[in-house]
Design a protein around this motif. Structure first.
Motif, PDB file in Angstrom:
ATOM      1  N   ASP A 100     -42.838  -8.844  10.834  1.00 31.07           N
ATOM      2  CA  ASP A 100     -43.735 -10.102  10.523  1.00 31.07           C
ATOM      3  C   ASP A 100     -42.834 -11.382  10.519  1.00 31.07           C
ATOM      4  O   ASP A 100     -43.011 -12.277  11.334  1.00 31.07           O
ATOM      5  CB  ASP A 100     -44.675 -10.074   9.483  1.00 31.07           C
ATOM      6  CG  ASP A 100     -45.841  -8.949   9.598  1.00 31.07           C
ATOM      7  OD1 ASP A 100     -46.036  -8.626  10.653  1.00 31.07           O
ATOM      8  OD2 ASP A 100     -46.364  -8.478   8.807  1.00 31.07           O
TER       9      ASP A 100
ATOM     10  N   THR B  66     -48.602  -5.202   8.670  1.00 31.45           N
ATOM     11  CA  THR B  66     -48.979  -5.163   9.979  1.00 31.45           C
ATOM     12  C   THR B  66     -48.166  -4.706  10.987  1.00 31.45           C
ATOM     13  O   THR B  66     -48.652  -4.464  12.015  1.00 31.45           O
ATOM     14  CB  THR B  66     -49.823  -6.459  10.216  1.00 31.45           C
ATOM     15  OG1 THR B  66     -48.654  -7.461  10.188  1.00 31.45           O
ATOM     16  CG2 THR B  66     -50.869  -6.941   9.107  1.00 31.45           C
ATOM     17  N   ASP B  67     -46.850  -4.704  10.590  1.00 33.21           N
ATOM     18  CA  ASP B  67     -46.085  -4.265  11.665  1.00 33.21           C
ATOM     19  C   ASP B  67     -45.564  -2.932  11.510  1.00 33.21           C
ATOM     20  O   ASP B  67     -44.679  -2.418  12.221  1.00 33.21           O
ATOM     21  CB  ASP B  67     -44.737  -5.218  11.401  1.00 33.21           C
ATOM     22  CG  ASP B  67     -44.404  -5.208   9.723  1.00 33.21           C
ATOM     23  OD1 ASP B  67     -44.721  -4.177   9.166  1.00 33.21           O
ATOM     24  OD2 ASP B  67     -43.488  -6.195   9.340  1.00 33.21           O
TER      25      ASP B  67
END
Length: 165
Positions: free
Chosen positions: A39, A146-147
């Motif tokens: 991110d 999210t990564d």
């Protein structure tokens, strides 16, 4: 170092320096996880500018150069989410990260009413974990960014904050 490091609230004029510094500082994290889409490396300059306008953002300066930064915001549950702590690689290990954290904690607790500080770091990021534990954070769980990176969630009650200004 001939000059002293100062900590201050970031302004819109700091956005590009924060953006470049973040990109430099998080290269080692990307390498550690074999993931160059983490991110902090894919965040846009516009996103950094927006956060400076809304969130609690502090910078560390050596002279006119931004050599560190941290961001915080009040989450929906009243806790303060602290993120993107970074210090230029050549200046790490001199207490600048801890000073940035204290500045953000003071602002978030005293002026924005935070009752709890929460942050996350990658599960392999031993240096980060040592710093966070040293300044009073305790691991409370895990999450996945999210990564895709596995994160350790750490918290610290805001009541443990002691102003050192």
């Amino acid at each position: 170092m001939g000059m002293s490091v100062t900590i201050s609230v970031a302004t819109g004029q700091d956005a590009e320096e924060i953006f470049r510094l973040q990109y430099l500082c998080f290269q080692s994290e990307a390498q550690l996880y074999g993931n160059y889409r983490i991110d902090p490396l894919v965040e846009t300059l516009d996103a950094v500018r927006r956060e400076i306008g809304v969130d609690c953002v502090f910078v560390a300066r050596l002279g006119d150069e931004v050599i560190g930064a941290v961001r915080g915001r009040i989450a929906e549950d009243g806790s303060a989410a602290i993120a993107r702590l970074c210090v230029h690689p050549r200046l790490q290990g001199h207490g600048i990260g801890a000073r940035l954290l204290r500045a953000a904690e003071a602002e978030l607790a005293q002026k924005r009413g935070a009752t709890l500080f929460r942050l996350q770091t990658g599960h392999r990021s031993e240096g980060n974990l040592r710093l966070y534990r040293r300044v009073g954070y305790e691991p409370v769980g895990r999450a996945r960014g999210t990564d895709g990176v596995e994160l350790i969630v750490l918290e610290k009650p805001a009541v443990t904050y002691v102003a050192t200004a």
